[in-house]
Design an enzyme around this catalytic site. Structure first.
Site, short mmCIF file in Angstrom:
data_model
loop_
_atom_site.label_atom_id
_atom_site.label_comp_id
_atom_site.label_asym_id
_atom_site.label_seq_id
_atom_site.Cartn_x
_atom_site.Cartn_y
_atom_site.Cartn_z
N ASP A 1 0.85 -1.19 0.00
CA ASP A 1 0.00 0.00 0.00
C ASP A 1 0.89 1.25 0.00
OD1 ASP A 1 -2.98 0.90 0.53
OD2 ASP A 1 -1.74 2.16 1.82
N GLU B 1 -4.96 2.49 -3.87
CA GLU B 1 -3.50 2.51 -3.96
C GLU B 1 -2.88 1.25 -3.38
OE1 GLU B 1 -4.56 4.76 -0.13
OE2 GLU B 1 -5.40 4.44 -2.12
#
Length: 348
Positions: free
Chosen positions: A223, A266
């Protein structure tokens, strides 16, 4: 004399008939093989090796429309050549325009006439010097071109070769288009990584394979750090550039058979097949360092981002399914976030 002549004709007819039957069987096997293969890279490689093997050449290249944003044909794969990866053939080139109005394979003379005098294809022609060019057509459009060199034995391509390659090209065109549509349905448009649903399907498959063969399987969950701040400060367009850049780094630093996906927002997930957690840690650290080192320009400013990564190796004793494995990799990711970010943490 007549009897001998008739016997000779009958003999030739028999030989031709046997060759025709052999070629039809060969084409049928090729058609079945191509139509059953939806893995794009594997399919393209199969097409190249069919051409190399059947025509006995040592150089072959295939250009495909792999970019959904335009109609350009770019070099996708080659064997035997040393070529720049950014070679392309634009849709307005003389070669493409000619092939739209003229069906079939073109020979070396026509290829030279069309390509060497055209500034958009001259460099490509000089590198390839093709003996023949085989168009791949689908739904009235050209979705690819195959370039073959001179035969190894230096004998000419025959009319029979042309007929065989034209039939093969029809099967290949359909297979490429089907595989391309399948890939469009399984890839994230922005990053070019696999979509979440495809990742989940493949994780189930790879876990089963790992259990069956006893080979290790490790999952990476990653992430980008403080990515919301990037979007809020510099805008979503800049955020998209960073997502694309991160995906590109992932692509370039994993093996062709590893499965990288955009898990959501993301967050990224990568299935590392036949890889234990120690080897996966090395790969993850390499990704982390390269993502941290990448510089993005925004006006007069230079931006960098970092990424936190969690790893978990599949363990059939504690992982009942893919969900359990994801949870353990996610827990390791959360630990990486909680202990300062920009690091790799291995699950217990």
């Amino acid at each position: 004399m007549t009897t001998i002549h008739n016997k000779h004709i009958n003999s030739l007819d028999k030989d031709n008939l046997e060759k025709m039957v052999f070629d039809l069987q060969n084409l049928l096997e090729i058609a079945l093989s191509l139509s059953s293969n939806l893995e794009f890279d594997s399919l393209v490689e199969s097409i190249l090796y069919i051409c190399i093997g059947q025509m006995i050449v040592d150089k072959a290249a295939i250009f495909l429309n792999s970019n959904l944003e335009n109609d350009e044909l770019t070099l996708y794969m080659s064997r035997g050549y040393t070529l720049e990866p950014d070679l392309k053939i634009v849709s307005k080139s003389k070669l493409i325009n000619y092939l739209y109005s003229n069906c079939g394979i073109i020979d070396s003379d026509k290829a030279r006439e069309l390509m060497s005098a055209d500034p958009t294809t001259k460099e490509t022609y000089d590198m390839l010097k093709p003996e023949i060019v085989i168009p791949l057509k689908s739904k009235n459009s050209i979705n690819g071109l195959i370039f073959l060199s001179q035969k190894i034995m230096e004998n000419s391509y025959t009319e029979h070769d042309f007929q065989f390659l034209e039939k093969m090209a029809k099967f290949a065109s359909i297979a490429v288009e089907n595989s391309r549509l399948y890939r469009m349905a399984t890839l994230d448009r922005m990053t070019g990584l696999f979509i979440h649903h495809y990742f989940q399907e493949r994780l189930v498959e790879e876990i089963k394979r790992s259990e069956r063969t006893g080979t290790p399987l490790t999952l990476i969950m990653a992430d980008l750090d403080h990515f919301k701040d990037v979007n809020d400060t510099y805008g979503h367009q800049q955020g998209d550039i960073i997502l694309k850049g991160t995906a590109s780094i992932i692509h370039q630093n994993i093996r062709a058979f590893d499965i990288a996906s955009r898990y959501g927002g993301e967050e990224f997930a990568i299935i590392l097949t036949e890889t234990d957690i120690e080897a996966a840690y090395t790969i993850a650290e390499r990704l982390r360092k390269k993502i941290e080192a990448e510089v993005y320009e925004n006006g007069n400013k230079e931006l960098t981002v970092t990424i936190s990564i969690g790893l978990a190796q599949f363990n059939h004793e504690i992982d009942k399914n893919g969900i359990d494995l994801i949870k353990r990799a996610d827990t390791a990711l959360y630990s990486a976030k909680a202990t300062g970010r920009n690091r790799v943490i291995k699950s217990d």
